[in-house]
Write a protein that holds these residues in place. Structure first.
Motif, mmCIF file in Angstrom:
data_model
loop_
_atom_site.group_PDB
_atom_site.id
_atom_site.type_symbol
_atom_site.label_atom_id
_atom_site.label_comp_id
_atom_site.label_asym_id
_atom_site.label_seq_id
_atom_site.Cartn_x
_atom_site.Cartn_y
_atom_site.Cartn_z
ATOM 1 N N UNK A 52 67.832 63.219 7.152
ATOM 2 C CA UNK A 52 68.094 63.920 5.900
ATOM 3 C C UNK A 52 68.155 65.433 6.112
ATOM 4 N N UNK A 53 67.232 65.976 6.891
ATOM 5 C CA UNK A 53 67.205 67.415 7.120
ATOM 6 C C UNK A 53 68.418 67.869 7.918
ATOM 7 N N UNK A 90 75.260 70.513 5.602
ATOM 8 C CA UNK A 90 75.964 70.674 4.319
ATOM 9 C C UNK A 90 75.750 72.075 3.756
ATOM 10 N N UNK A 91 74.514 72.535 3.735
ATOM 11 C CA UNK A 91 74.206 73.857 3.187
ATOM 12 C C UNK A 91 74.894 74.959 3.994
ATOM 13 N N UNK A 92 74.795 74.889 5.319
ATOM 14 C CA UNK A 92 75.372 75.927 6.169
ATOM 15 C C UNK A 92 76.893 75.904 6.126
ATOM 16 N N UNK A 127 81.302 68.744 -2.260
ATOM 17 C CA UNK A 127 80.368 67.986 -3.085
ATOM 18 C C UNK A 127 79.396 67.199 -2.206
ATOM 19 N N UNK A 128 78.127 67.157 -2.624
ATOM 20 C CA UNK A 128 77.088 66.467 -1.850
ATOM 21 C C UNK A 128 77.409 64.991 -1.672
ATOM 22 N N UNK A 129 77.902 64.330 -2.722
ATOM 23 C CA UNK A 129 78.229 62.909 -2.620
ATOM 24 C C UNK A 129 79.332 62.678 -1.592
ATOM 25 N N UNK A 165 68.753 76.274 13.115
ATOM 26 C CA UNK A 165 67.527 76.978 12.760
ATOM 27 C C UNK A 165 66.837 76.331 11.571
ATOM 28 N N UNK A 166 67.617 75.996 10.529
ATOM 29 C CA UNK A 166 67.063 75.321 9.353
ATOM 30 C C UNK A 166 66.509 73.957 9.734
#
Length: 244
Positions: free
Chosen positions: A139-140, A146-148, A158-160, A230-231
């Motif tokens: 998940x991480x 996705x965020x980066x 879109x997340x989906x 890094x995240x």
């Protein structure tokens, strides 16, 4: 007795009717038989309802899964609908199950000669930690990508849709992790080798897939890798410290 639906005049059997409201230049001709509804024909809406209900049911297609195993990049064609989300969840779940099985294989070392079933039914400690590690790791990793990707490229994927594409992309690597977990009950060294190869290959392949998905230029790669990894490392370290 039947009537014209356009002008309201009576229609007679066997007599051609020319509608008085016809302004097209091509006479609209009707007969009483043509105007009357056909007996026994179901209403189109009610007839289509069962089909719509059936088509809305989401089913797993084995051919799609096989294609994802053979050609992981085909996952990037998935859409963010119910079907795509289903395959995305299956791909993510395969990785998590692989981690869990590997944890049980390690645990089996402490139950010499008792076999696989004893590790499954005994205290869940090592297996539960491996299960949580696989869950949070998957998940991480996808969340950081996705965020980066959205931040670096300014695209708002879109997340989906991202889960459908990149989640289903995990299927072949999840299969390798499951294989590693099963082998760990017989040979821990060989299982660990397969695990490391699967993780390293999966990380490289996931990075390449996200670059392709977001259409990143070469100037964006370093920034993407630096921020995303890094995240991932930061959040995974926090999870291991707090929860595991």
């Amino acid at each position: 007795m039947a009537y014209c639906i356009h002008c309201g005049n009576e229609l007679r059997h066997g007599v051609t009717h020319q509608c008085v409201n016809d302004t097209s230049g091509n006479p609209m001709k009707y007969t009483a038989a043509a105007a009357e509804p056909e007996q026994g024909r179901p209403d189109s809406e009610s007839a289509g309802a069962p089909h719509a209900k059936t088509s809305s049911a989401v089913q797993v297609d084995g051919q799609v899964l096989l294609n994802l195993l053979k050609n992981p990049m085909s996952a990037l064609n998935m859409r963010g609908d119910q079907t795509g989300m289903l395959y995305g969840i299956i791909g993510m779940a395969s990785s998590i199950i692989g981690f869990w099985l590997f944890g049980l294989g390690i645990k089996q070392m402490f139950y010499s000669g008792l076999g696989m079933m004893s590790a499954l039914i005994s205290d869940f400690g090592m297996g539960s930690r491996a299960l949580l590690l696989g869950l949070f790791s998957t998940v991480i990793l996808l969340g950081s990508f996705w965020f980066t990707g959205n931040m670096v490229t300014k695209q708002k994927l879109d997340m989906k849709e991202f889960i459908a594409k990149m989640g289903s992309f995990q299927l072949p690597f999840g299969a390798a992790l499951i294989l590693s977990g099963l082998i760990s009950f017989m040979s821990l060294k060989l299982a660990f080798l397969i695990l490391v190869l699967a993780l390293m290959t999966g990380l490289a392949a996931n990075s390449a897939a996200v670059i392709e998905l977001y259409r990143m230029g070469s100037s964006q790669w370093i920034k993407f890798f630096g921020v995303a990894l890094g995240i991932y490392v930061l959040f995974l370290a926090v999870v291991q410290t707090v929860l595991l």
